[in-house]
Design an enzyme around this catalytic site. Structure first.
Site, short mmCIF file in Angstrom:
data_model
loop_
_atom_site.label_atom_id
_atom_site.label_comp_id
_atom_site.label_asym_id
_atom_site.label_seq_id
_atom_site.Cartn_x
_atom_site.Cartn_y
_atom_site.Cartn_z
N HIS A 144 8.31 7.97 -18.13
CA HIS A 144 7.88 9.12 -18.90
C HIS A 144 8.79 9.32 -20.11
O HIS A 144 9.90 8.80 -20.17
CB HIS A 144 7.85 10.37 -18.03
CG HIS A 144 6.73 10.36 -17.02
ND1 HIS A 144 6.41 11.44 -16.25
CD2 HIS A 144 5.85 9.37 -16.68
CE1 HIS A 144 5.38 11.14 -15.47
NE2 HIS A 144 5.03 9.89 -15.70
N GLU B 76 10.57 11.76 -21.24
CA GLU B 76 11.90 12.35 -21.02
C GLU B 76 12.90 11.30 -20.56
O GLU B 76 14.06 11.31 -20.99
CB GLU B 76 11.82 13.45 -19.95
CG GLU B 76 10.83 14.56 -20.27
CD GLU B 76 9.48 14.33 -19.60
OE1 GLU B 76 8.99 15.27 -18.94
OE2 GLU B 76 8.92 13.23 -19.76
N SER C 64 -33.63 -1.99 -35.07
CA SER C 64 -32.53 -1.05 -35.27
C SER C 64 -31.31 -1.65 -35.94
O SER C 64 -30.31 -0.96 -36.13
CB SER C 64 -32.10 -0.46 -33.92
OG SER C 64 -31.63 -1.50 -33.07
N TRP D 213 -29.54 -3.36 -39.21
CA TRP D 213 -28.55 -2.33 -38.90
C TRP D 213 -28.85 -1.09 -39.73
O TRP D 213 -29.17 -1.20 -40.92
CB TRP D 213 -27.14 -2.82 -39.20
CG TRP D 213 -26.76 -4.01 -38.38
CD1 TRP D 213 -26.74 -5.31 -38.77
CD2 TRP D 213 -26.33 -4.01 -37.01
NE1 TRP D 213 -26.31 -6.13 -37.75
CE2 TRP D 213 -26.06 -5.35 -36.65
CE3 TRP D 213 -26.15 -2.99 -36.08
CZ2 TRP D 213 -25.61 -5.69 -35.38
CZ3 TRP D 213 -25.70 -3.34 -34.81
CH2 TRP D 213 -25.43 -4.68 -34.48
N THR E 26 -31.12 0.90 -24.11
CA THR E 26 -30.31 0.29 -25.17
C THR E 26 -29.98 -1.16 -24.83
O THR E 26 -30.00 -2.03 -25.71
CB THR E 26 -29.01 1.11 -25.38
OG1 THR E 26 -29.35 2.42 -25.82
CG2 THR E 26 -28.11 0.45 -26.42
N ASP F 166 -31.42 -3.61 -27.53
CA ASP F 166 -30.43 -4.14 -28.47
C ASP F 166 -29.54 -5.24 -27.87
O ASP F 166 -28.89 -5.98 -28.62
CB ASP F 166 -29.52 -3.00 -28.96
CG ASP F 166 -30.29 -1.94 -29.74
OD1 ASP F 166 -31.39 -2.26 -30.24
OD2 ASP F 166 -29.81 -0.80 -29.80
N LEU G 205 -20.88 -4.41 -26.51
CA LEU G 205 -20.04 -3.23 -26.31
C LEU G 205 -18.55 -3.56 -26.35
O LEU G 205 -17.75 -3.02 -25.60
CB LEU G 205 -20.38 -2.52 -24.99
CG LEU G 205 -21.81 -1.99 -24.86
CD1 LEU G 205 -22.01 -1.28 -23.53
CD2 LEU G 205 -22.19 -1.07 -26.02
N GLU H 81 -22.85 5.80 -26.46
CA GLU H 81 -23.43 5.25 -27.68
C GLU H 81 -24.96 5.13 -27.62
O GLU H 81 -25.54 4.35 -28.37
CB GLU H 81 -22.80 3.89 -27.97
CG GLU H 81 -21.31 3.98 -28.27
CD GLU H 81 -20.77 2.75 -28.98
OE1 GLU H 81 -21.55 1.82 -29.25
OE2 GLU H 81 -19.56 2.73 -29.28
#
Length: 361
Positions: A51, A53, A169, A171, A197, A201, A205, A292
């Site tokens: 961490h 600290e 779609s 672009w 999607t 498409d 990803l 998305e």
């Protein structure tokens, strides 16, 4: 007089060095100051690492005795992947601790401050708190509500279309906007899309410019994701589907389960119950999620009041067509005065396109 805000600002900037890398942990920075001189600095690099600290105290060494520690988030008291920070602070001989904000984690939430005070260490709380809450907005929601912080990202035409009436779609937005969107992906634990999607498409990803790739998530009620879909080209994949009944396993399910993790969620109106799905994803330590599309999934998330933030890339093109796909579908609202409103809105020009950012009220 000591300028606490100045040193906390330095700690905040240190915390930001790990942006997109610490999930599901928060962004934390720390500075050790003695005789108005910084003798140690540190930030939390990623989950499982020391961490902030501890890093700052290690750098300060023996100079920590009698010094002041500035830390953006209340030091922890519990064992996780690392020991409690309060123990090390007490052992170091720190005289005073300046805390930016109290830890929202129920396991801590004020306990660290109390323990430090019990050991006669002075503690002051509440410096740059609004800014610190903003940089840790994901952690705050995740740790208090046990559900991911959800950002919806859309690339649409000026008239709100994400594809023509024929389904074309690619672009809508420019190369510059798409490159910018890929950089955004690297800040998230996972990228989510709906099955439509994937079928329309066939996206990969991926995050083009990052070694750290987000987990790919597909919401697919009927488990109809093609076995050769591009999402299986590399990286971790989760398919969120409906809970299986005995005897329902198909050959496609067996093959998909070898390529991806299948996460079963409850059903709602014949589809995946999105709130239940998000809770299950949170249990997998997915703290923030970039959605998305497509329009059906995005609309359903808005209908269920599950969206925290929006990123709308708008191209100055008009597609038209009653049957063309729109960016937000679902049920929608019945009256204009019930429309979802945004706050903290910003607009940025990227190439010929515009990025509209905002938070859901």
């Amino acid at each position: 007089m000591v300028n606490h805000e100045r040193y906390m600002e330095i700690a905040l900037n240190l915390a930001l060095k790990a942006k997109g890398k610490t999930s599901p942990n928060p962004l934390v920075g720390a500075v050790v100051v003695k005789d108005n001189r910084i003798v140690g600095m540190g930030f939390h690099e990623r989950a499982g690492f020391p961490h902030a600290e501890i890093v700052a105290l290690d750098e300060a060494g023996r100079l920590s005795k009698g010094a002041t520690l500035y830390v953006t988030l209340e030091p922890c008291t519990h064992f996780g992947k690392t020991p409690p920070c309060v123990d090390r602070i007490i052992e170091s001989g720190i005289r005073e601790v300046i805390v930016g904000m109290i830890d929202p984690n129920p396991l801590n939430n004020g306990k660290g401050i109390e323990i430090l005070k019990q050991h006669r260490i002075k503690v002051k709380v509440g410096f740059l708190e609004d800014r610190l809450r903003k940089i840790n907005e994901v952690f705050i929601k995740y740790i208090t509500q046990k559900i991911p912080f959800v950002t919806v990202k859309v690339a649409q035409s000026l008239d709100g279309k994400i594809a023509t009436h024929t389904g074309d779609s690619q672009w809508i937005t420019s190369d510059k906007a798409r490159a910018y969107a890929h950089r955004i992906r690297a800040d998230y634990d996972a990228v989510m899309v709906g099955i439509n999607t994937v079928l329309r498409d066939n996206p990969k990803l991926e995050a083009w410019f990052s070694k750290r790739q987000p987990i790919k998530i597909v919401v697919d009620s009927q488990l109809s994701t093609p076995q050769d879909a591009n999402i299986f080209s590399g990286g971790s994949v989760i398919i969120v589907t409906l809970q299986q009944k005995p005897g329902q396993e198909t050959e496609n399910r067996k093959i998909i389960s070898q390529k991806a993790r299948i996460l079963e969620a409850k059903e709602k109106d014949g589809q995946v119950n999105l709130r239940d799905a998000l809770k299950r994803l949170a249990r997998l330590q997915i703290a923030n999620l970039l959605v998305e599309g497509g329009g059906t999934l995005v609309g359903s998330l808005f209908d269920e009041d599950l969206v925290d933030k929006v990123l709308f890339f708008v191209s100055p093109k008009i597609i038209g067509g009653r049957d063309a796909l729109t960016s937000v579908m679902g049920r929608g609202v019945s009256r204009i005065d019930r429309a979802i409103r945004l706050k903290e809105i910003s607009i940025k020009k990227i190439g010929e396109d515009f990025l509209i950012r905002g938070y859901v009220k």
